[in-house]
Design a protein around this motif. Sequence first.
Motif, PDB file in Angstrom:
ATOM      1  N   GLN A   2       0.833  -1.200   0.000  1.00  0.00           N
ATOM      2  CA  GLN A   2       0.000   0.000   0.000  1.00  0.00           C
ATOM      3  C   GLN A   2       0.871   1.255   0.000  1.00  0.00           C
ATOM      4  N   GLU A   3       0.474   2.228  -0.738  1.00  0.00           N
ATOM      5  CA  GLU A   3       1.153   3.534  -0.745  1.00  0.00           C
ATOM      6  C   GLU A   3       0.295   4.517   0.046  1.00  0.00           C
ATOM      7  N   TYR A   4       0.932   5.469   0.680  1.00  0.00           N
ATOM      8  CA  TYR A   4       0.235   6.465   1.481  1.00  0.00           C
ATOM      9  C   TYR A   4       0.534   7.846   0.918  1.00  0.00           C
ATOM     10  N   LYS A   5      -0.460   8.721   0.969  1.00  0.00           N
ATOM     11  CA  LYS A   5      -0.279  10.087   0.471  1.00  0.00           C
ATOM     12  C   LYS A   5       0.412  10.969   1.496  1.00  0.00           C
ATOM     13  N   ASN A   6       0.185  10.665   2.780  1.00  0.00           N
ATOM     14  CA  ASN A   6       0.749  11.479   3.853  1.00  0.00           C
ATOM     15  C   ASN A   6       0.797  10.670   5.145  1.00  0.00           C
ATOM     16  N   LYS A   7       1.407  11.254   6.162  1.00  0.00           N
ATOM     17  CA  LYS A   7       1.557  10.508   7.419  1.00  0.00           C
ATOM     18  C   LYS A   7       0.221  10.250   8.095  1.00  0.00           C
ATOM     19  N   LEU A 125       9.330  11.634   6.226  1.00  0.00           N
ATOM     20  CA  LEU A 125       8.754  10.284   6.243  1.00  0.00           C
ATOM     21  C   LEU A 125       8.808   9.622   4.870  1.00  0.00           C
ATOM     22  N   PHE A 126       8.583  10.384   3.820  1.00  0.00           N
ATOM     23  CA  PHE A 126       8.496   9.830   2.472  1.00  0.00           C
ATOM     24  C   PHE A 126       9.746  10.087   1.624  1.00  0.00           C
ATOM     25  N   GLY A 127      10.687  10.858   2.161  1.00  0.00           N
ATOM     26  CA  GLY A 127      11.907  11.172   1.422  1.00  0.00           C
ATOM     27  C   GLY A 127      12.965  10.084   1.533  1.00  0.00           C
ATOM     28  N   GLN A 128      13.983  10.204   0.719  1.00  0.00           N
ATOM     29  CA  GLN A 128      15.105   9.260   0.710  1.00  0.00           C
ATOM     30  C   GLN A 128      16.234   9.787   1.587  1.00  0.00           C
ATOM     31  N   ASP A 129      16.968   8.877   2.168  1.00  0.00           N
ATOM     32  CA  ASP A 129      18.196   9.179   2.917  1.00  0.00           C
ATOM     33  C   ASP A 129      17.992  10.145   4.080  1.00  0.00           C
ATOM     34  N   VAL A 130      16.845  10.065   4.733  1.00  0.00           N
ATOM     35  CA  VAL A 130      16.561  10.937   5.878  1.00  0.00           C
ATOM     36  C   VAL A 130      17.250  10.400   7.132  1.00  0.00           C
ATOM     37  N   ARG A 131      17.249   9.071   7.283  1.00  0.00           N
ATOM     38  CA  ARG A 131      17.927   8.428   8.408  1.00  0.00           C
ATOM     39  C   ARG A 131      18.882   7.379   7.850  1.00  0.00           C
ATOM     40  N   LYS A 132      20.060   7.286   8.460  1.00  0.00           N
ATOM     41  CA  LYS A 132      21.038   6.291   8.019  1.00  0.00           C
ATOM     42  C   LYS A 132      20.483   4.876   8.165  1.00  0.00           C
ATOM     43  N   TRP A 133      19.768   4.619   9.279  1.00  0.00           N
ATOM     44  CA  TRP A 133      19.261   3.250   9.490  1.00  0.00           C
ATOM     45  C   TRP A 133      18.284   2.851   8.385  1.00  0.00           C
ATOM     46  N   ALA A 134      17.508   3.803   7.873  1.00  0.00           N
ATOM     47  CA  ALA A 134      16.544   3.493   6.818  1.00  0.00           C
ATOM     48  C   ALA A 134      17.248   3.275   5.481  1.00  0.00           C
ATOM     49  N   SER A 135      18.432   3.831   5.342  1.00  0.00           N
ATOM     50  CA  SER A 135      19.197   3.687   4.101  1.00  0.00           C
ATOM     51  C   SER A 135      20.284   2.623   4.221  1.00  0.00           C
ATOM     52  N   SER A 136      20.217   1.826   5.284  1.00  0.00           N
ATOM     53  CA  SER A 136      21.304   0.886   5.584  1.00  0.00           C
ATOM     54  C   SER A 136      21.291  -0.385   4.744  1.00  0.00           C
ATOM     55  N   THR A 137      20.226  -0.635   4.029  1.00  0.00           N
ATOM     56  CA  THR A 137      20.155  -1.825   3.185  1.00  0.00           C
ATOM     57  C   THR A 137      20.165  -1.391   1.718  1.00  0.00           C
ATOM     58  N   PRO A 138      20.460  -2.302   0.818  1.00  0.00           N
ATOM     59  CA  PRO A 138      20.479  -1.918  -0.609  1.00  0.00           C
ATOM     60  C   PRO A 138      19.161  -1.309  -1.103  1.00  0.00           C
ATOM     61  N   SER A 139      18.054  -1.663  -0.455  1.00  0.00           N
ATOM     62  CA  SER A 139      16.758  -1.117  -0.880  1.00  0.00           C
ATOM     63  C   SER A 139      16.631   0.377  -0.614  1.00  0.00           C
ATOM     64  N   LYS A 140      17.353   0.893   0.383  1.00  0.00           N
ATOM     65  CA  LYS A 140      17.302   2.314   0.756  1.00  0.00           C
ATOM     66  C   LYS A 140      15.871   2.840   0.853  1.00  0.00           C
TER      67      LYS A 140
END
Length: 174
Positions: A2-7, A125-140
């Motif tokens: 599922q995709e979300y439009k906002n938080k 919440l919806f952006g890329q590379d906001v937190r290192k932990w969220a970007s820690s896997t190849p999926s980013k």
Amino acid sequence: MQEYKNKEELIAEIEKTAHLFITEFDSVEEGDQDKILEGVDRSPAQMIAYQLGWMNLLLGWDRDELAGKEVVTPALNYKWNKLGGLYENFYKQYEACTLSELKSLYRECVAELILWLDSFSDEDLFGQDVRKWASSTPSKWPIWKWIHINTVAPFQTFRSKIRKWKKLNRAAIQ
């Protein structure tokens, strides 16, 4: 997925699926919390412990990163391709809890997760590379996807598991 439009949409979905999941346990007897039935791979207590474990990991990853600590995902000494030991750790962590205590801890953790989630802007919440932990896997993945994969998705999957467990348990009693 599922995709979300906002938080707000994500929060609403978490609240809905979290509620549907945990209320399934209202009809489970306290003495049955550790009962494993053939056809279901976890006991009711393990199902809740699993949810608590993942929600607390999410919160912990962010807390640790903000505190300047190095974050290891999924957890120290655990790899993404070998999560069984991590799940066993979740079960062990909560094994002394009653079903009532587990349900209460779950509700408290969901409330904490919602507060944490509400602290993000939609851009974060919806952006890329906001937190290192969220970007820690190849999926980013963006943060919202990590949250969805570790809340909404398992709340739905495990709701089916507990419903199957209850059906099998009723049949075994009769």
